[in-house]
Design an enzyme around this catalytic site. Sequence first.
Site, PDB file in Angstrom:
ATOM      1  N   HIS A 125       0.836  -1.213   0.000  1.00 33.57           N
ATOM      2  CA  HIS A 125       0.000   0.000   0.000  1.00 33.57           C
ATOM      3  C   HIS A 125       0.872   1.265   0.000  1.00 33.57           C
ATOM      4  CE1 HIS A 125      -4.135  -1.542   0.684  1.00 33.57           C
ATOM      5  NE2 HIS A 125      -3.540  -2.535   1.333  1.00 33.57           N
ATOM      6  N   ASP A 132      -7.549  -1.937  -1.039  1.00 29.95           N
ATOM      7  CA  ASP A 132      -8.428  -2.869  -0.320  1.00 29.95           C
ATOM      8  C   ASP A 132      -9.857  -2.476  -0.669  1.00 29.95           C
ATOM      9  OD1 ASP A 132      -6.257  -4.042   0.986  1.00 29.95           O
ATOM     10  OD2 ASP A 132      -6.489  -2.834   2.797  1.00 29.95           O
ATOM     11  N   GLU A 193      -6.003 -12.500   1.833  1.00 30.61           N
ATOM     12  CA  GLU A 193      -7.043 -11.498   2.116  1.00 30.61           C
ATOM     13  C   GLU A 193      -7.843 -11.236   0.840  1.00 30.61           C
ATOM     14  OE1 GLU A 193      -4.610  -8.931   5.542  1.00 30.61           O
ATOM     15  OE2 GLU A 193      -4.592  -8.199   3.483  1.00 30.61           O
ATOM     16  N   HIS A 196      -7.634  -7.526  -0.988  1.00 28.02           N
ATOM     17  CA  HIS A 196      -6.348  -6.835  -1.210  1.00 28.02           C
ATOM     18  C   HIS A 196      -5.795  -7.129  -2.614  1.00 28.02           C
ATOM     19  CE1 HIS A 196      -2.268  -5.512   0.449  1.00 28.02           C
ATOM     20  NE2 HIS A 196      -1.870  -6.303  -0.542  1.00 28.02           N
TER      21      HIS A 196
HETATM   22  C1  LIG Z   1      -4.075  -4.538   7.035  1.00 28.26           C
HETATM   23  C2  LIG Z   1      -4.692  -5.083   5.768  1.00 28.26           C
HETATM   24  N1  LIG Z   1      -5.747  -4.251   5.336  1.00 28.26           N
HETATM   25  C3  LIG Z   1      -3.630  -5.218   4.685  1.00 28.26           C
HETATM   26  O1  LIG Z   1      -3.579  -4.399   3.800  1.00 28.26           O
HETATM   27  N2  LIG Z   1      -2.775  -6.242   4.814  1.00 28.26           N
HETATM   28  C4  LIG Z   1      -1.639  -6.392   3.932  1.00 28.26           C
HETATM   29  C5  LIG Z   1      -0.906  -7.674   4.195  1.00 28.26           C
HETATM   30  C6  LIG Z   1      -0.697  -5.206   4.085  1.00 28.26           C
HETATM   31  O2  LIG Z   1      -0.544  -4.725   5.212  1.00 28.26           O
HETATM   32  O3  LIG Z   1      -0.080  -4.823   3.087  1.00 28.26           O
HETATM   33 ZN   LIG Z   2      -4.486  -4.323   1.754  1.00 25.79          ZN
END
Ligand SMILES: C[C@@H](N)C(=O)N[C@H](C)C(=O)O
Ligand SMILES: [Zn+2]
Length: 213
Positions: A125, A132, A193, A196
């Site tokens: 991110h 997300d 997830e 994502h």
């Molecule tokens: C925290 C969650 N929304 C997320 O984005 N997880 C991935 C693994 C990340 O932190 O990049």
């Molecule tokens: Zn994410």
Amino acid sequence: LKDSRDENKTKKSAFVNVQDIIPSATFDIRYYTSNNFVGKPIDAYKAPKCILHKDAVEALKQVNEELKKVFKRLKVFDCYRPQTAVSHFMRWVDDIKDTSTKAEYYPNLPKPLLKGEYIAEKSGHSRGYTVDLTIEYQTRDGQFKELDMGSPFDLFDEKSNTMSSLVTPKQTQNRLLLKSLMLKHGFSDYSMEWWHFTHTSDPRTTYWDFPVE
Ligand SMILES: C[C@@H](N)C(=O)N[C@H](C)C(=O)O
Ligand SMILES: [Zn+2]
């Protein structure tokens, strides 16, 4: 001489405000609010904005256009995430005494196990090509509701793994609708997830730290 760390705190011109470019999607930027796994607004989220690199946004717009044709739309939870925010997440993970959000967000895992697979120490991110999100559908009375994905955003649990056997076939089908549309437009998914995705044009170089504002 300008320190390169200072430069990293300045928004890059290729980053854009996604709400301006995809106004028909909906945005619930959870880390700006207390409605998230930390239970408090996250550092460096100074506005409820979704910022991404322009190459990822063009692709995301195409996904939303496809959904519009079938009375659906994207609902976005998080986009570019400053490194300062990631550091806040890490402080929270390391504070093992604070379990106030355990029942809602990680009922089956000890907090230290969230680090890595569910919450990254260096997150895609922060590079600005990762998002997300989920899908909403329009009901007969014109309201929008989230598709049933079998687990809520940021439930850190085996149930949130995209192909988890802990959800129903219909919930898997909904996850695969999101995944297939995202992949069609150049994103890659993350099997841990369902929400994502990272655009494949990501050069995977810089982790940015300018605030979301
Ligand atoms: C925290 C969650 N929304 C997320 O984005 N997880 C991935 C693994 C990340 O932190 O990049
Ligand atoms: Zn994410």
